[in-house]
Design an enzyme around this catalytic site. Structure first.
Site, PDB file in Angstrom:
ATOM      1  N   ALA A  74       0.845  -1.199   0.000  1.00  0.00           N
ATOM      2  CA  ALA A  74       0.000   0.000   0.000  1.00  0.00           C
ATOM      3  C   ALA A  74       0.873   1.240   0.000  1.00  0.00           C
ATOM      4  O   ALA A  74       2.033   1.216   0.431  1.00  0.00           O
ATOM      5  CB  ALA A  74      -0.921   0.008   1.225  1.00  0.00           C
ATOM      6  N   ASP A  75       0.296   2.320  -0.492  1.00  0.00           N
ATOM      7  CA  ASP A  75       0.978   3.614  -0.436  1.00  0.00           C
ATOM      8  C   ASP A  75      -0.079   4.705  -0.244  1.00  0.00           C
ATOM      9  O   ASP A  75      -1.141   4.666  -0.883  1.00  0.00           O
ATOM     10  CB  ASP A  75       1.776   3.883  -1.702  1.00  0.00           C
ATOM     11  N   THR A  76       0.210   5.663   0.637  1.00  0.00           N
ATOM     12  CA  THR A  76      -0.739   6.723   0.963  1.00  0.00           C
ATOM     13  C   THR A  76      -0.136   8.085   0.693  1.00  0.00           C
ATOM     14  O   THR A  76       1.029   8.332   1.033  1.00  0.00           O
ATOM     15  CB  THR A  76      -1.151   6.638   2.453  1.00  0.00           C
ATOM     16  N   GLY A 111      -3.298   3.626  -2.340  1.00  0.00           N
ATOM     17  CA  GLY A 111      -3.325   2.562  -3.330  1.00  0.00           C
ATOM     18  C   GLY A 111      -3.012   1.239  -2.676  1.00  0.00           C
ATOM     19  O   GLY A 111      -2.209   1.174  -1.741  1.00  0.00           O
TER      20      GLY A 111
END
Length: 203
Positions: A74-76, A111
């Site tokens: 995940a990436d924020t 994501g």
């Protein structure tokens, strides 16, 4: 116990993401990706977070490539007035970021990529957060706690930063860094919903 032979691998060093999975009682391993997280200028936030999540999952998959494992990455990012705001490099940068966010709404995108031997699914979540109009002295106090220094947008909604929040529209867990409902949908589409990794509830 789980009714699947799969093992979950969390491709993230984020303690928040580890805590969210652990909250559900799901067994998993952590393998950090160590990828370049540079975003190409001009990339739309939803595309940016999906690309970075996929990049992280691919990096771990390249080292593992085990049929029994599912990689979750995940990436924020935080977006203010169309501009992606990352983690602050200093207390001064955190202060300036929070001053720019005070009393305003901003967007948070995460994501997610779930990758296995058979599938590679990517999606994103979006949440709008409105912060209270705190004054500079208050924000300086918050920065001095040290909490903002490794957070996208320079605040943690699940920590002292909760005192900044006036309203949210969307998934709270997206703001923490891992939208669990979306992750469950991706996993279900792979034939391994998150509940299949959980222990049976006790009556």
């Amino acid at each position: 116990m789980t009714d699947t032979a799969k093992t979950l691998i969390l491709a993230s060093g984020s303690p928040r993401r580890r805590q969210l999975l652990a909250m559900l009682g799901i067994p998993f391993e952590v393998v950090t990706s160590h990828v370049d997280e540079t975003i190409v200028p001009g990339t739309a936030p939803p595309d940016a977070v999906k690309q970075l999540a996929r990049r992280k999952a691919d990096a771990v998959w390249a080292r593992r490539q085990t049929p029994e494992e599912i990689i979750i990455a995940a990436d924020t990012v935080v977006v203010v007035d169309g501009r992606i705001v990352g983690k602050p490099s200093s207390e001064q940068e955190a202060l300036q970021t929070l001053l720019s966010l005070a009393g305003k709404a901003h967007d948070v995108y995460t994501g997610i990529c779930a990758r296995s031997n058979e599938h590679c699914l990517v999606d994103f979540a979006h949440t709008t957060v409105t912060l209270r109009a705190r004054d500079e002295n208050w924000i300086r106090w918050y920065v001095a706690t040290g909490e903002p220094l490794d957070k996208a947008g320079s605040y943690a909604i699940q920590g002292y930063g909760s005192l900044l929040v006036q309203a949210i529209t969307g998934d709270y867990y997206n703001v923490v860094g891992l939208p669990l409902g979306l992750l469950d949908e991706l996993m279900a589409n792979m034939g391994c919903p998150l509940r299949s990794f959980m222990s049976e509830p006790r009556g």
